[in-house]
Design a protein around this motif. Structure first.
Motif, short mmCIF file in Angstrom:
data_model
loop_
_atom_site.label_atom_id
_atom_site.label_comp_id
_atom_site.label_asym_id
_atom_site.label_seq_id
_atom_site.Cartn_x
_atom_site.Cartn_y
_atom_site.Cartn_z
N ALA A 26 35.38 -1.06 -92.74
CA ALA A 26 34.35 -2.09 -92.65
C ALA A 26 34.28 -2.46 -91.17
O ALA A 26 35.05 -3.27 -90.68
CB ALA A 26 34.73 -3.29 -93.51
N GLY A 27 33.33 -1.82 -90.44
CA GLY A 27 33.43 -1.83 -89.00
C GLY A 27 34.41 -0.74 -88.60
O GLY A 27 35.10 -0.16 -89.43
N ASN A 28 34.51 -0.48 -87.30
CA ASN A 28 35.31 0.66 -86.84
C ASN A 28 36.68 0.27 -86.31
O ASN A 28 37.57 1.11 -86.18
CB ASN A 28 34.53 1.40 -85.74
N GLY A 29 36.88 -1.01 -86.00
CA GLY A 29 38.10 -1.41 -85.31
C GLY A 29 39.37 -1.24 -86.12
O GLY A 29 40.40 -0.83 -85.59
N HIS A 30 39.31 -1.55 -87.43
CA HIS A 30 40.51 -1.42 -88.27
C HIS A 30 40.97 0.03 -88.32
O HIS A 30 42.18 0.31 -88.31
CB HIS A 30 40.22 -1.93 -89.68
N VAL A 31 40.00 0.94 -88.38
CA VAL A 31 40.33 2.37 -88.43
C VAL A 31 40.92 2.83 -87.11
O VAL A 31 41.90 3.58 -87.06
CB VAL A 31 39.08 3.19 -88.81
N ARG A 63 32.76 -0.14 -102.64
CA ARG A 63 32.72 0.36 -101.26
C ARG A 63 31.39 -0.01 -100.60
O ARG A 63 31.37 -0.42 -99.43
CB ARG A 63 32.93 1.87 -101.24
N LYS A 64 30.31 0.13 -101.32
CA LYS A 64 29.00 -0.17 -100.74
C LYS A 64 28.89 -1.64 -100.36
O LYS A 64 28.40 -1.99 -99.29
CB LYS A 64 27.89 0.21 -101.73
N VAL A 65 29.37 -2.50 -101.25
CA VAL A 65 29.33 -3.94 -100.96
C VAL A 65 30.23 -4.28 -99.78
O VAL A 65 29.86 -5.03 -98.87
CB VAL A 65 29.72 -4.76 -102.21
N TYR A 66 31.43 -3.70 -99.76
CA TYR A 66 32.44 -4.08 -98.78
C TYR A 66 32.10 -3.56 -97.39
O TYR A 66 32.46 -4.20 -96.39
CB TYR A 66 33.80 -3.53 -99.21
#
Length: 394
Positions: A26-31, A63-66
């Motif tokens: 959800a966004g790229n930073g966590h990954v 997944r779509k909602v999150y």
């Protein structure tokens, strides 16, 4: 436990230690934080790492909602996101609404829990609170006995990160650590490590990151000022328009721009057209795995203040002009940088043009901001995390 080293994780203990790293796309930073930790573990054999994106093992609708819903919300209704961010920050972990949210998550993440069980890790690091909450429930029910750590990926603290029962909480700054303790987390479980960045950012003085060499490799003149512009957004316009305005600030002999469009093919095409019209002044970049070299070439980075992007800039000691912060977490990241003297904030198009022109005309100010940025940077945050996690797991 192995022997501690001054600038890295412990030497390997006598048995293999398997670290499971869980992120949420959800966004790229966590990954990106998870990828940095994975690389750090893999560089310390015989330890091994497995990185799982939680969203690859949840129900499609969830997944779509999150993920998609979150991105749509922050882009199209930032005021609503701001309200939700503040409201959830003030909602206790044990409240009815929070218990309902966690119940929905459990119903949608059974496959993820099964995948985690199959991995049989010796320790887990979560770069998002969702998998941490799921594992907290597993631990409370006696289904797991390994330690679970939570890496906070912003420069402020939101209530959702307050997952009880973690082996440790890994914070970006002393203030985040202070806030964790003020909200009831035991001090002995809180560790100030910084936010992990990829190994390419962990050696800021390496010859490969010399500013002039990196600028020359991009076809730019190292004797002239260079901006890195990595995103557009609300209030400041799309990336190509931003670059075109910045180019006009300095005339034909003025600023040079590295513009990164990422996977946006349309934006990349417009940037390439600009590069053709302004030969030698624009480096139009699409998707890249060499952001560290692009940052190294720049005198100022114009970017949204996402937690990982900020951490990468700080690791390389780059001053920042911040644009289009997402309400809540990115606004707080921007506030931290401005308080510490490493960044300025442009609220709109006029502010962007004015502040770029002012900063680039004041080398002493830029140098002072760069010095503050470097002082705040934690380029070896991933190693600091592993010193704690491997010590607990060994």
């Amino acid at each position: 436990m192995g022997i501690m080293r001054a600038n890295g994780p412990p030497t390997a203990p006598t048995r293999m230690t398997k670290i499971l790293i869980l992120s949420v796309s959800a966004g790229n930073g966590h990954v990106r934080a998870a990828q940095a930790l994975e690389a750090a573990v893999q560089s310390t054999p015989p330890h091994t790492a497995v990185h799982i994106d939680a969203m690859a093992h949840v129900a499609g609708g969830f997944r779509k909602v999150y993920t998609d819903w979150y991105i749509q919300l922050v882009n199209r209704a930032p005021e609503l996101w701001s309200y939700l961010h503040q409201r959830t920050d003030a909602t206790p972990h044990h409240s009815t609404s929070q218990r309902l949210r966690r119940g929905i998550e459990r119903l949608s993440t059974g496959a993820l829990v099964r995948e985690i069980r199959r991995e049989k890790p010796d320790a887990v690091i979560c770069t998002h609170f969702l998998p941490a909450e799921l594992l907290m429930r597993e631990r409370n029910r006696g289904r797991i006995d390994y330690p679970v750590w939570l890496q906070i990926t912003d420069y402020d603290l939101h209530n959702m990160w307050l997952v009880p029962g973690m082996a440790g909480y890994l914070a970006a700054t002393e203030e985040v650590a202070f806030r964790l303790q003020a909200r009831g987390i035991p001090a002995e479980r809180i560790h100030v490590t910084g936010i992990p960045v990829m190994p390419a950012f962990s050696e800021p003085d390496a010859p490969a990151l010399a500013r002039n060499a990196c600028a020359t490799a991009l076809g730019l003149d190292p004797a002239r000022p260079v901006l890195l512009m990595a995103s557009g957004g609300a209030g400041v316009g799309d990336l190509a328009s931003m670059v075109e305005r910045v180019l006009s600030l300095g005339g034909d002999s003025g600023l040079q721009v590295i513009a990164v469009a990422g996977r946006n093919a349309e934006a990349h095409g417009r940037l390439q057209a600009l590069a053709t019209r302004h030969p030698g002044r624009v480096a139009a970049i699409g998707f890249t795995n060499e952001m560290h070299k692009l940052m190294a070439a720049a005198d100022l980075v114009v970017t949204k203040p996402g937690g990982l992007t900020v951490s990468e800039c700080l690791a390389l000691g780059k001053p920042m002009l911040l644009i289009s912060p997402i309400p809540g977490q990115e606004e707080h990241n921007a506030g931290f940088l401005m308080e510490e003297g490493a960044g300025w904030l442009a609220y709109d198009t006029i502010g962007l043009d004015y502040k770029v022109a002012r900063l680039m005309a004041d080398p002493a100010k830029l140098a002072a901001m760069a010095e503050r940025s470097r002082a705040l940077g934690k380029p070896r945050a991933a190693a600091a995390v592993l010193r704690h996690v491997l010590g607990e797991a060994a």
